[in-house]
Scaffold this active site. Structure first.
Site, PDB file in Angstrom:
ATOM      1  N   ILE A  99      49.817  41.370  38.699  1.00 32.30           N
ATOM      2  CA  ILE A  99      50.966  40.903  39.478  1.00 32.30           C
ATOM      3  C   ILE A  99      50.559  40.652  40.921  1.00 32.30           C
ATOM      4  O   ILE A  99      50.126  41.577  41.625  1.00 32.30           O
ATOM      5  CB  ILE A  99      52.118  41.920  39.433  1.00 32.30           C
ATOM      6  CG1 ILE A  99      52.560  42.153  37.982  1.00 32.30           C
ATOM      7  CG2 ILE A  99      53.295  41.447  40.290  1.00 32.30           C
ATOM      8  CD1 ILE A  99      53.704  43.144  37.832  1.00 32.30           C
ATOM      9  N   ASN A 134      53.637  35.945  41.611  1.00 35.52           N
ATOM     10  CA  ASN A 134      54.854  36.265  42.355  1.00 35.52           C
ATOM     11  C   ASN A 134      54.703  36.038  43.854  1.00 35.52           C
ATOM     12  O   ASN A 134      55.696  35.800  44.543  1.00 35.52           O
ATOM     13  CB  ASN A 134      55.236  37.729  42.077  1.00 35.52           C
ATOM     14  CG  ASN A 134      56.308  38.240  43.002  1.00 35.52           C
ATOM     15  OD1 ASN A 134      57.446  37.781  42.964  1.00 35.52           O
ATOM     16  ND2 ASN A 134      55.949  39.185  43.860  1.00 35.52           N
ATOM     17  N   TYR A 146      58.374  24.568  51.155  1.00 31.58           N
ATOM     18  CA  TYR A 146      58.689  25.524  50.092  1.00 31.58           C
ATOM     19  C   TYR A 146      59.205  24.799  48.849  1.00 31.58           C
ATOM     20  O   TYR A 146      58.760  25.078  47.721  1.00 31.58           O
ATOM     21  CB  TYR A 146      59.721  26.524  50.604  1.00 31.58           C
ATOM     22  CG  TYR A 146      60.082  27.620  49.636  1.00 31.58           C
ATOM     23  CD1 TYR A 146      59.157  28.599  49.288  1.00 31.58           C
ATOM     24  CD2 TYR A 146      61.362  27.694  49.082  1.00 31.58           C
ATOM     25  CE1 TYR A 146      59.495  29.623  48.403  1.00 31.58           C
ATOM     26  CE2 TYR A 146      61.710  28.713  48.204  1.00 31.58           C
ATOM     27  CZ  TYR A 146      60.768  29.675  47.871  1.00 31.58           C
ATOM     28  OH  TYR A 146      61.111  30.684  46.993  1.00 31.58           O
ATOM     29  N   THR A 151      65.530  40.570  49.651  1.00 35.04           N
ATOM     30  CA  THR A 151      64.157  40.958  49.978  1.00 35.04           C
ATOM     31  C   THR A 151      63.821  40.543  51.408  1.00 35.04           C
ATOM     32  O   THR A 151      64.644  39.973  52.111  1.00 35.04           O
ATOM     33  CB  THR A 151      63.163  40.275  49.022  1.00 35.04           C
ATOM     34  OG1 THR A 151      63.252  38.850  49.207  1.00 35.04           O
ATOM     35  CG2 THR A 151      63.461  40.613  47.570  1.00 35.04           C
TER      36      THR A 151
END
Length: 247
Positions: free
Chosen positions: A8, A80, A147, A180
């Site tokens: 990850i 991720n 992005y 987050t």
């Protein structure tokens, strides 16, 4: 329960850290990858690594795979790690920041996938790749051109990769809007750079953000569902069909 192994990236915070924690608590093997190891890392394996060092990615994946025993029947790569920056009109974005955005959101995941597939070519293990995408790759957001472009590219790359490799199942999943550090950066944006700032401030005020814990649980359930191989490549975690109900 059969033990699985996960590699990850972006495992030092947010959903990467929380997903790692839940997997480890469930008895699975996790090799976390990020620039620095968090003090609260819950597992045994962590590789400090800067994903902008593209020429070293192949060796890093080799190191990660060496930590996985041959008895493991399922190996999962989770891409991720990513960045929301730069935020602002496309014509005003800094060249270095645009380049780094594409590297972290697209180029590095592409190379990670390639190394994972090639190095496990002769492995009998079930192989899965989960690329963490975004609704921004599928919808226009003013101020997020880099992005959006990176995540759109990741979606299309995932589709190509899944078509090319019959022995590796690839999905590119949008995880929803999660509370987050990335959301904190978004909320600090200027309205001139990100016209939708008030909407994102309201998400926080109204409690509409998903928690990393809940999102990680949904992602873990998705990856471990028995019909994972039959899922479409481009997904949204909020719109998954129930397992066994068709896709």
């Amino acid at each position: 329960m059969e033990k699985e192994a996960y590699i990850i990236t972006g495992a030092s915070k947010g959903i990467g850290l929380e997903w790692s924690r839940q997997l480890i608590d469930a008895g699975h093997i996790v090799i976390g990858i990020a620039r620095t190891q968090p003090e609260n890392w819950p597992g045994e394996h962590f590789l400090p690594f800067d994903l902008t060092r593209l020429e070293e990615i192949e060796d890093m994946i080799a190191q990660a795979l060496e930590l996985i025993t041959k008895k493991i029947k399922t190996i999962v790569l989770v891409n991720n790690a990513g960045t929301i920056e730069p935020i602002g009109p496309a014509h005003a974005n800094n060249a270095a920041q645009v380049s780094q955005s594409i590297v972290l959101n697209l180029t590095a995941p592409m190379l990670l996938c390639g190394a994972f597939i090639s190095q496990l070519e002769n492995s009998p293990a079930d192989k899965k790749i989960v690329n963490i995408s975004s609704g921004a790759g599928r919808k226009v957001y003013e101020g997020w051109s880099a992005y959006c472009a990176g995540k759109a590219g990741l979606d299309h790359y995932s589709s190509c990769l899944d078509a090319e490799n019959k022995s590796v199942k690839v999905v590119s999943v949008a995880p929803g809007i999660i509370d987050t550090g990335m959301q904190e950066k978004i909320r600090k944006s200027e309205a001139a750079d990100f016209p939708l700032i008030e909407k994102f401030l309201d998400y926080k005020k109204s409690g509409l953000l998903s928690s990393p814990e809940e999102t990680a649980r949904l992602l873990m359930e998705m990856t471990q569902r028995p019909d994972f191989e039959s899922l479409p490549t481009i997904l949204d975690i909020r719109n998954l069909p129930q397992a066994g109900k068709g896709v």
